[in-house]
Design a protein around this motif. Structure first.
Motif, PDB file in Angstrom:
ATOM      1  N   GLY A   7      20.275  16.197  11.631  1.00  7.97           N
ATOM      2  CA  GLY A   7      20.000  15.765  13.006  1.00  7.97           C
ATOM      3  C   GLY A   7      18.523  15.712  13.320  1.00  7.97           C
ATOM      4  N   LEU A   8      17.773  16.735  12.901  1.00  7.16           N
ATOM      5  CA  LEU A   8      16.335  16.740  13.166  1.00  7.16           C
ATOM      6  C   LEU A   8      15.618  15.690  12.329  1.00  7.16           C
ATOM      7  N   GLY A   9      16.137  15.420  11.134  1.00 10.26           N
ATOM      8  CA  GLY A   9      15.576  14.328  10.336  1.00 10.26           C
ATOM      9  C   GLY A   9      15.727  12.993  11.047  1.00 10.26           C
ATOM     10  N   ILE A  10      16.895  12.780  11.675  1.00 12.92           N
ATOM     11  CA  ILE A  10      17.106  11.548  12.456  1.00 12.92           C
ATOM     12  C   ILE A  10      16.140  11.491  13.640  1.00 12.92           C
ATOM     13  N   VAL A  11      15.923  12.629  14.303  1.00  2.49           N
ATOM     14  CA  VAL A  11      14.977  12.676  15.426  1.00  2.49           C
ATOM     15  C   VAL A  11      13.573  12.299  14.954  1.00  2.49           C
ATOM     16  N   ILE A  12      13.149  12.844  13.818  1.00  5.00           N
ATOM     17  CA  ILE A  12      11.822  12.535  13.281  1.00  5.00           C
ATOM     18  C   ILE A  12      11.681  11.033  13.039  1.00  5.00           C
ATOM     19  N   ILE A  13      12.687  10.444  12.388  1.00  7.05           N
ATOM     20  CA  ILE A  13      12.634   9.005  12.099  1.00  7.05           C
ATOM     21  C   ILE A  13      12.685   8.197  13.391  1.00  7.05           C
ATOM     22  N   LEU A  14      13.542   8.598  14.325  1.00  7.70           N
ATOM     23  CA  LEU A  14      13.661   7.886  15.602  1.00  7.70           C
ATOM     24  C   LEU A  14      12.343   7.908  16.366  1.00  7.70           C
ATOM     25  N   MET A  15      11.680   9.053  16.412  1.00 10.27           N
ATOM     26  CA  MET A  15      10.402   9.155  17.130  1.00 10.27           C
ATOM     27  C   MET A  15       9.352   8.261  16.483  1.00 10.27           C
ATOM     28  N   HIS A  16       9.396   8.124  15.161  1.00  9.84           N
ATOM     29  CA  HIS A  16       8.456   7.231  14.479  1.00  9.84           C
ATOM     30  C   HIS A  16       8.763   5.768  14.789  1.00  9.84           C
ATOM     31  N   ILE A  17      10.048   5.424  14.794  1.00 12.31           N
ATOM     32  CA  ILE A  17      10.425   4.035  15.079  1.00 12.31           C
ATOM     33  C   ILE A  17      10.025   3.655  16.504  1.00 12.31           C
ATOM     34  N   LEU A  18      10.263   4.544  17.457  1.00  9.67           N
ATOM     35  CA  LEU A  18       9.864   4.270  18.842  1.00  9.67           C
ATOM     36  C   LEU A  18       8.353   4.090  18.943  1.00  9.67           C
ATOM     37  N   SER A  19       7.613   4.892  18.188  1.00 10.07           N
ATOM     38  CA  SER A  19       6.154   4.760  18.196  1.00 10.07           C
ATOM     39  C   SER A  19       5.731   3.441  17.569  1.00 10.07           C
ATOM     40  N   TRP A  20       6.427   3.043  16.515  1.00  6.94           N
ATOM     41  CA  TRP A  20       6.149   1.745  15.888  1.00  6.94           C
ATOM     42  C   TRP A  20       6.358   0.614  16.900  1.00  6.94           C
ATOM     43  N   LEU A  21       7.430   0.712  17.674  1.00  5.84           N
ATOM     44  CA  LEU A  21       7.785  -0.355  18.617  1.00  5.84           C
ATOM     45  C   LEU A  21       7.056  -0.223  19.941  1.00  5.84           C
ATOM     46  N   ASP A  22       6.222   0.823  20.061  1.00  8.03           N
ATOM     47  CA  ASP A  22       5.480   1.081  21.291  1.00  8.03           C
ATOM     48  C   ASP A  22       6.426   1.272  22.477  1.00  8.03           C
ATOM     49  N   VAL A  23       7.505   2.007  22.222  1.00  7.73           N
ATOM     50  CA  VAL A  23       8.503   2.332  23.240  1.00  7.73           C
ATOM     51  C   VAL A  23       8.352   3.808  23.599  1.00  7.73           C
ATOM     52  N   SER A  24       8.539   4.148  24.847  1.00  9.79           N
ATOM     53  CA  SER A  24       8.364   5.522  25.308  1.00  9.79           C
ATOM     54  C   SER A  24       9.233   6.494  24.508  1.00  9.79           C
ATOM     55  N   LEU A  25       8.628   7.605  24.124  1.00 13.25           N
ATOM     56  CA  LEU A  25       9.357   8.633  23.380  1.00 13.25           C
ATOM     57  C   LEU A  25      10.446   9.281  24.221  1.00 13.25           C
ATOM     58  N   GLU A  26      10.358   9.169  25.526  1.00 11.62           N
ATOM     59  CA  GLU A  26      11.374   9.754  26.400  1.00 11.62           C
ATOM     60  C   GLU A  26      12.744   9.103  26.193  1.00 11.62           C
ATOM     61  N   HIS A  27      12.752   7.899  25.619  1.00  9.08           N
ATOM     62  CA  HIS A  27      14.027   7.221  25.367  1.00  9.08           C
ATOM     63  C   HIS A  27      14.769   7.830  24.182  1.00  9.08           C
ATOM     64  N   SER A  28      14.116   8.720  23.451  1.00 10.92           N
ATOM     65  CA  SER A  28      14.748   9.301  22.266  1.00 10.92           C
ATOM     66  C   SER A  28      16.026  10.059  22.642  1.00 10.92           C
ATOM     67  N   TYR A  29      16.000  10.759  23.756  1.00 15.24           N
ATOM     68  CA  TYR A  29      17.191  11.498  24.192  1.00 15.24           C
ATOM     69  C   TYR A  29      18.334  10.545  24.509  1.00 15.24           C
ATOM     70  N   THR A  30      18.036   9.479  25.232  1.00 16.28           N
ATOM     71  CA  THR A  30      19.073   8.499  25.597  1.00 16.28           C
ATOM     72  C   THR A  30      19.676   7.863  24.356  1.00 16.28           C
ATOM     73  N   ILE A  31      18.814   7.500  23.410  1.00 13.03           N
ATOM     74  CA  ILE A  31      19.301   6.866  22.182  1.00 13.03           C
ATOM     75  C   ILE A  31      20.166   7.832  21.384  1.00 13.03           C
ATOM     76  N   MET A  32      19.722   9.085  21.266  1.00 10.80           N
ATOM     77  CA  MET A  32      20.511  10.084  20.546  1.00 10.80           C
ATOM     78  C   MET A  32      21.848  10.320  21.241  1.00 10.80           C
ATOM     79  N   ALA A  33      21.850  10.300  22.565  1.00  7.90           N
ATOM     80  CA  ALA A  33      23.097  10.490  23.315  1.00  7.90           C
ATOM     81  C   ALA A  33      24.069   9.345  23.051  1.00  7.90           C
ATOM     82  N   ILE A  34      23.550   8.115  23.052  1.00 13.85           N
ATOM     83  CA  ILE A  34      24.405   6.943  22.796  1.00 13.85           C
ATOM     84  C   ILE A  34      24.966   6.989  21.379  1.00 13.85           C
ATOM     85  N   LEU A  35      24.106   7.309  20.418  1.00  5.26           N
ATOM     86  CA  LEU A  35      24.563   7.398  19.025  1.00  5.26           C
ATOM     87  C   LEU A  35      25.611   8.496  18.860  1.00  5.26           C
TER      88      LEU A  35
END
Length: 733
Positions: free
Chosen positions: A62-90
């Motif tokens: 799970g934390l590995g997915i969070v690490i990758i997700l935070m990097h992808i959001l940074s790549w896309l220049d999307v707010s890191l605050e969306h990480s919780y919403t995305i993890m919740a949907i997944l």
């Protein structure tokens, strides 16, 4: 129809439970890691793991997915605050999966031992738990990176504050991704988030050690290893406090070994390749050192399996290459905007003067003694060597022992790296770039309890046949209780050396309301270095030479924080010159834009009250007396505190040969007796009281006549051209 109806009901219940987990994750900072843990559990839901295995592995996934997700959001220049919403949907999406959990497989005895191990790992630490702000540059270095990540809302930070090390920009962001997640989800401060992750890793480490030891040897050895884990010396060696990413990687290292072993043991099973790739990649993104050691294990295991089963050589080699190249390529892709210069970090480090303290045989022999003999470790030390030697002699099934041999080879290679740093200086790309022998040795931290557990189980099984189960159990209890005593000593020492506590946080609240944007602090990584983390203010590191009256706030922490060094700022040099706007527990805040004559009398009274001496002694080893040792002494250091608690030290070290002692006697005295430890036989220490030289100390116990009046502020300065140890002061009528 009934079967379909039952299946539908189960999925609805699972969906409701998933939503509950999502909401609970938001309810408290201490539950902020619940969602990644549960998400990892859902990924493993249809895998052939038992409940303990899923519980121990799930956080890494799970934390590995969070690490990758935070990097992808940074790549896309999307707010890191969306990480919780995305993890919740997944998580909601994954809730449709079938979950395989067989509670009947659980062994009640094993569960009891695991609960005991978790209590030893976490329960004994909770009374000492504080924000992880030991006086060292590493914790605040990582806090600064997280601070910039939260400010810029991306892992690929561009701004480097003048108070931060420029390396925060390119330092791998795996650890910082998790801390940022905890901050964003739990709406808490960075310091608390660092504490939450540290406690969580303490919680999960015994479970993971159990899995690896059980996999490598047997279940009984796993039970012993999980009990030993929180008692093993390197797990509470003081560097685990400042080296927080490395500590997190101990967990990922064990998970990676377990998953890697399963792939090789399950006859060409590709079922776990994704999991091992995720775990190993996360380990690299957190910190490269544990990753480098894991690769030694990985190549050795691949070689041994290839040697014993050449028909499957392509499979074994393919798995090794897949995880090695795959993890490196994913790391390089994710971290590319800020990735480190590989050529720089592959260059050897040797013969550096600043590493000479650890890159020598004396240090190496001492750390071996600390690990296997001292600190109540003798039984565990014996168990370690039994765990290494006995299987080599007695076990005949070599195929079954291949992971064991690989782990043993990993230890041998680490020891070679240490000797190479001390003697040979052979350039081994990447491995020679590990800073010093200590950093190499610390990589063995998660490995030692495995062999200690194997050895303890072997001792138990063989000795009980000779002396009976009751006697051998008594011996084991004694052997484990003794290191437990030292665990608490070192836990207490580390937490007492913390630079952040509730009083400091209150002081930071005051600073936050003061009308200035900048605060001057000493470049010493005491509590002042944490001001940007807990306030909206920036700091500037200074010493007394570059402090000017055009600056506004000067913050001085004079609690004796240091590592054989003392703060370059002496609060007494500003007393009586500039306005003292705050004083509490040896924290001084001056407004340099205002002179002393405008100082509030209330604060003067507070200073006088703080330094009141209601007795006739000041003793260096009494913690309550440390407030009188105002400058020049090394006090709040975990090694110092531990040695004082164990009655090995009887003095407070003044490494620069100067020390200031402040007190306000509550009655009058006519004589003062000094007890000191001199570095040299002919050493002298000049004594000055309130600016007047009264003589010199030439022997370790010496008295002087001096008239001390009650309720009067006294500053005693001890000055020598060599370091010395202050033992005590005795005042006489």
């Amino acid at each position: 129809m009934k079967l379909q109806s039952n299946l539908l009901n189960l999925r609805i219940k699972l969906l409701i439970f998933s939503i509950l987990v999502i909401l609970l994750t938001k309810s408290s900072p201490y539950l902020s890691l619940l969602l990644p843990w549960y998400f990892g559990f859902l990924i493993l839901s249809n895998k052939d793991f038992d409940l303990i295995e899923k519980a121990a592995i799930a956080p890494a996934i799970g934390l590995g997915i969070v690490i990758i997700l935070m990097h992808i959001l940074s790549w896309l220049d999307v707010s890191l605050e969306h990480s919780y919403t995305i993890m919740a949907i997944l998580t909601v999406i994954l809730s449709k999966r079938e979950i395989k959990v067989n509670l009947k497989e659980l062994d009640k005895i094993t569960i009891i031992w695991l609960i005991l191990a978790v209590f030893l790992a976490v329960g004994l630490k909770i009374p000492f738990a504080q924000i992880p702000a030991y006086a060292h540059k590493d914790p605040v270095f990582h806090a600064y990176k997280v601070l910039e990540i939260l400010k810029e809302n991306t892992l690929f930070i561009q701004n480097i504050p003048n108070y931060a090390n420029p390396r925060i920009k390119t330092y791998p962001a795996g650890y910082h991704s998790i801390i940022a997640w905890i901050c964003l989800v739990g709406r808490n401060n960075i310091g608390q988030a660092m504490l939450i992750l540290k406690l969580f890793i303490w919680f999960i480490l015994p479970l993971t050690t159990y899995l690896v030891t059980k996999n490598i040897f047997n279940k009984n050895a796993g039970i012993f290893a999980t009990i030993i884990t929180p008692l093993s010396y390197l797990y509470y060696y003081y560097l685990n406090y400042p080296l927080l990413p490395a500590f997190f990687n101990y967990y990922l290292f064990l998970v990676s070994i377990f998953l890697y072993n399963l792939i090789f043991q399950n006859e060409r099973s590709y079922n776990h390749v994704f999991l091992i790739l995720l775990s190993v990649t996360s380990m690299l993104i957190v910190h490269p050192y544990s990753y480098l050691l894991f690769q030694i294990y990985a190549i050795m295991l691949a070689f041994l399996y290839t040697f014993t089963d050449r028909k499957s050589a392509s499979f074994y080699i393919g798995i090794f290459v897949t995880q090695l190249l795959g993890s490196f390529l994913i790391y390089y892709l994710l971290e590319f905007p800020m990735s480190i210069n590989m050529s720089t970090y592959s260059a050897p480090i040797s013969n550096f003067p600043k590493y000479a303290l650890k890159d020598n045989m004396h240090w190496f022999l001492e750390i071996l003694k600390d690990t296997f003999i001292y600190n109540g470790q003798l039984f565990l030390g014996i168990s370690f060597f039994v765990g290494i030697l006995y299987p080599l002699v007695k076990e005949s099934n070599n195929t079954y022992l291949l992971p064991y041999f690989s782990l043993l080879t990993t230890i041998i290679y680490a020891l070679f790296l240490i000797l190479n740093k001390i003697y040979f200086h052979v350039n081994i790309p990447y491995y020679s770039a590990i800073w010093n022998s200590e950093r190499v040795y610390l990589l063995l931290t998660p490995i030692l309890p495995i062999f200690q557990g194997i050895g303890a189980s072997i001792i138990y099984e063989n000795v009980k046949k000779i002396i009976g189960i009751k006697k051998v159990t008594s011996i084991l209890i004694i052997g484990l209780v003794l290191p437990m005593f030292y665990v608490n000593i070192i836990n207490y020492s580390n937490e007492k050396a913390s630079v952040i506590d509730s009083k400091i946080l209150n002081i930071f609240d005051l600073i936050n309301t003061y009308p200035t944007n900048k605060v001057l602090v000493t470049k010493f990584h005491d509590s002042g270095a944490w001001i940007p983390i807990f306030t909206l203010k920036e700091i500037e590191f200074v010493n007394e030479k570059n402090v000017t009256t055009t600056d506004v706030l000067l913050y001085i922490d004079s609690r004796g924080i240091g590592d054989l060094r003392v703060s370059p700022l002496n609060p007494l040099n500003f007393l009586g010159k500039y306005k003292l706007i705050y004083f509490e527990s040896n924290i001084w805040i001056y407004d340099l834009s205002m002179k002393w004559d405008k100082t509030d009398q209330h604060l003067i009274n507070k200073v006088m009250s703080h330094f009141k001496l209601p007795k006739n002694t000041i003793i260096a080893t009494h913690f309550k007396d440390w407030k009188y040792l105002i400058h020049g002494f090394v006090l709040k250091n975990p090694v110092v505190i531990r040695e004082v608690l164990l009655h090995r030290w009887s003095y407070a070290l003044a490494p620069n040969g100067q020390g200031y002692i402040v007190f306000v006697p509550t009655k009058s005295y006519n004589e003062i007796i000094f007890k000191v430890l001199l570095a040299e036989q002919n050493q002298t220490i000049q004594i000055t009281i309130n600016g007047n030289v009264i003589g010199e100390i030439t022997q370790e116990i010496q008295n002087f006549e001096y008239s001390f009046k009650s309720n009067t502020f006294y500053i005693i300065k001890l000055k020598s051209n060599k370091p010395f140890g202050f033992v005590s002061i005795i005042l006489k009528d």
